[in-house]
Design a protein around this motif. Sequence first.
Motif, short mmCIF file in Angstrom:
data_model
loop_
_atom_site.label_atom_id
_atom_site.label_comp_id
_atom_site.label_asym_id
_atom_site.label_seq_id
_atom_site.Cartn_x
_atom_site.Cartn_y
_atom_site.Cartn_z
N VAL A 157 0.84 -1.20 0.00
CA VAL A 157 0.00 0.00 0.00
C VAL A 157 0.87 1.25 0.00
O VAL A 157 0.63 2.19 -0.76
N MET A 158 1.90 1.25 0.84
CA MET A 158 2.77 2.42 0.92
C MET A 158 3.52 2.66 -0.38
O MET A 158 3.67 3.80 -0.82
N VAL A 159 3.99 1.59 -1.02
CA VAL A 159 4.70 1.74 -2.30
C VAL A 159 3.74 2.29 -3.35
O VAL A 159 4.09 3.18 -4.12
N ALA A 160 2.53 1.77 -3.40
CA ALA A 160 1.55 2.26 -4.37
C ALA A 160 1.22 3.73 -4.13
O ALA A 160 1.10 4.51 -5.09
N MET A 161 1.09 4.12 -2.88
CA MET A 161 0.80 5.52 -2.57
C MET A 161 1.97 6.42 -2.94
O MET A 161 1.77 7.53 -3.44
N GLN A 162 3.20 5.96 -2.71
CA GLN A 162 4.36 6.76 -3.08
C GLN A 162 4.48 6.89 -4.59
O GLN A 162 4.81 7.96 -5.11
N LYS A 163 4.23 5.80 -5.32
CA LYS A 163 4.24 5.87 -6.78
C LYS A 163 3.21 6.87 -7.27
O LYS A 163 3.47 7.65 -8.18
N SER A 164 2.05 6.84 -6.66
CA SER A 164 0.99 7.77 -7.02
C SER A 164 1.42 9.21 -6.78
O SER A 164 1.23 10.08 -7.62
N SER A 165 2.02 9.45 -5.63
CA SER A 165 2.46 10.80 -5.28
C SER A 165 3.55 11.29 -6.22
O SER A 165 3.51 12.42 -6.72
N VAL A 166 4.53 10.44 -6.49
CA VAL A 166 5.64 10.83 -7.35
C VAL A 166 5.16 11.08 -8.77
O VAL A 166 5.56 12.05 -9.42
N SER A 167 4.27 10.23 -9.27
CA SER A 167 3.77 10.43 -10.63
C SER A 167 2.97 11.72 -10.74
O SER A 167 3.07 12.44 -11.73
#
Length: 129
Positions: free
Chosen positions: A96-106
């Motif tokens: 979940v944290m990795v997906a949220m970080q990818k979302s934020s960075v993108s």
Amino acid sequence: MTSPSPSNMMASNVNPSTMTPSQFRNELTQQDLMNQTAALDTRPGNQMNFSSSAANPSIGEMMGNAINQVNATQKHAGSMSTRYTQGDPNIDLPEVMVAMQKSSVSFQAMSQVRNKLLEAYKDIMNMPV
């Protein structure tokens, strides 16, 4: 002795369920790098051959595709977060944290590209004719 190619390294990896979180993130980073490298390969016969002007997308199409990809990334992160909070046993907190970080960075990258495009447009509009 030759160094192993990225495709050989990917094929010889262990089961993702036995990896530590840092190994899993490294694996994802290597996978993303290989995908980006393959997409940027411009040799004849590959998917992105720049010799044909008809196949080149417009800036609007490229921005639209980028917005759609960012939107999909954000929706995926949101759904994973919701599933985790509802107690889905198939979703782990690191995922979940990795997906949220990818979302934020993108989203941040997309915002920066938009800002640079607007700045370039303003510069062009202010040029004397």
